[in-house]
Design a protein around this motif. Structure first.
Motif, PDB file in Angstrom:
ATOM      1  N   GLN A 156      43.695  43.003  15.015  1.00  0.00           N
ATOM      2  CA  GLN A 156      44.025  41.834  13.935  1.00  0.00           C
ATOM      3  C   GLN A 156      43.708  42.620  12.402  1.00  0.00           C
ATOM      4  OE1 GLN A 156      45.271  38.833  14.156  1.00  0.00           O
ATOM      5  NE2 GLN A 156      45.626  38.538  12.164  1.00  0.00           N
ATOM      6  N   GLY A 157      44.689  42.251  11.528  1.00  0.00           N
ATOM      7  CA  GLY A 157      44.250  42.658  10.056  1.00  0.00           C
ATOM      8  C   GLY A 157      43.351  42.100   9.528  1.00  0.00           C
ATOM      9  N   PRO A 158      42.859  42.284   8.210  1.00  0.00           N
ATOM     10  CA  PRO A 158      44.091  42.856   7.194  1.00  0.00           C
ATOM     11  C   PRO A 158      43.947  44.313   7.255  1.00  0.00           C
ATOM     12  CG  PRO A 158      42.204  42.046   6.032  1.00  0.00           C
ATOM     13  CD  PRO A 158      42.002  41.625   7.287  1.00  0.00           C
ATOM     14  N   TYR A 159      44.875  44.868   6.501  1.00  0.00           N
ATOM     15  CA  TYR A 159      45.205  46.317   6.637  1.00  0.00           C
ATOM     16  C   TYR A 159      45.215  47.027   5.292  1.00  0.00           C
ATOM     17  CZ  TYR A 159      46.911  44.830  11.085  1.00  0.00           C
ATOM     18  OH  TYR A 159      46.839  44.155  12.290  1.00  0.00           O
ATOM     19  N   TRP A 160      44.018  47.783   5.060  1.00  0.00           N
ATOM     20  CA  TRP A 160      44.206  48.590   3.807  1.00  0.00           C
ATOM     21  C   TRP A 160      45.381  49.730   3.653  1.00  0.00           C
ATOM     22  CZ3 TRP A 160      41.590  47.028  -0.330  1.00  0.00           C
ATOM     23  CH2 TRP A 160      40.569  46.278  -0.583  1.00  0.00           C
ATOM     24  N   ILE A 202      46.494  50.624  -4.290  1.00  0.00           N
ATOM     25  CA  ILE A 202      45.853  50.108  -3.053  1.00  0.00           C
ATOM     26  C   ILE A 202      46.346  48.711  -2.873  1.00  0.00           C
ATOM     27  CG2 ILE A 202      43.638  49.776  -2.105  1.00  0.00           C
ATOM     28  CD1 ILE A 202      42.627  52.509  -3.926  1.00  0.00           C
ATOM     29  N   HIS A 203      46.567  48.573  -1.601  1.00  0.00           N
ATOM     30  CA  HIS A 203      46.802  47.119  -1.175  1.00  0.00           C
ATOM     31  C   HIS A 203      46.073  46.920  -0.055  1.00  0.00           C
ATOM     32  CE1 HIS A 203      50.389  47.502  -3.946  1.00  0.00           C
ATOM     33  NE2 HIS A 203      50.280  48.593  -3.626  1.00  0.00           N
ATOM     34  N   LEU A 204      45.916  45.423   0.193  1.00  0.00           N
ATOM     35  CA  LEU A 204      45.408  44.792   1.273  1.00  0.00           C
ATOM     36  C   LEU A 204      46.475  44.097   1.964  1.00  0.00           C
ATOM     37  CD1 LEU A 204      42.877  44.565   2.862  1.00  0.00           C
ATOM     38  CD2 LEU A 204      42.307  42.467   1.676  1.00  0.00           C
TER      39      LEU A 204
END
Length: 164
Positions: free
Chosen positions: A131-135, A116-118
């Motif tokens: 606008q992010g961030p995006y999981w 899992i990343h941000l």
């Protein structure tokens, strides 16, 4: 720019979707109170060949999961393992979410979440108009105890609107 805060609802609710090994399609339908459809990108590639009456396919499936208003909620790309026999390719090539197909046809599946990343990305801002961030997450999909595909899913911050 979004800054992660220790008790932010963003930190708590959206990652719940990340760790679920159930049907993302069904979870999105419940969350958005909308039917979820797929929108193919131009990069999807499906090629099949027959060998001894068996169908073997090389598939890269690149889609968006969208709500009834056409909002892109999730970008997903899947790479299907080419050396496995795909008994029924309908769930890959039809323009319906895979999770929805599995539920409707009572197909047992399992997701093994790898990571899992941000993320922060101008490209995703262009895709999601947010606008992010995006999981994001990577996982292996298993059918009949056999890994059949690897998925990358990137979640739109638009999903947060449904938590309020």
């Amino acid at each position: 720019m979004y800054i992660l805060k220790p008790n932010s609802i963003y930190n708590l609710l959206l990652p719940i979707l990340m760790v679920s090994d159930g049907s993302l399609t069904r979870q999105l339908e419940i969350l958005t109170q909308s039917s979820i459809q797929t929108l193919y990108t131009l990069n999807s590639d499906i090629s099949c060949s027959n060998a001894k009456k068996d169908l073997f396919c090389n598939v890269i499936r690149e889609i968006y999961l969208i709500n009834r208003d056409g909002d892109k909620l999730v970008y997903a790309v899947s790479w299907w393992i080419s050396n496995i026999h795909i008994h029924n390719i309908d769930y890959i090539i039809n323009n319906i979410p895979i999770g929805k197909y599995f539920i409707e046809n009572r197909i047992d599946f399992y997701k093994d979440i790898i990571s899992i990343h941000l993320l922060y990305s101008d490209n995703y801002r262009t895709i999601f108009f947010k606008q992010g961030p995006y999981w994001s997450r990577y996982y292996l999909l298993y059918l009949d105890k056999q890994a059949v595909a690897i998925f990358l899913e990137i979640f739109s911050p638009k999903l947060l609107d449904y938590f309020y």
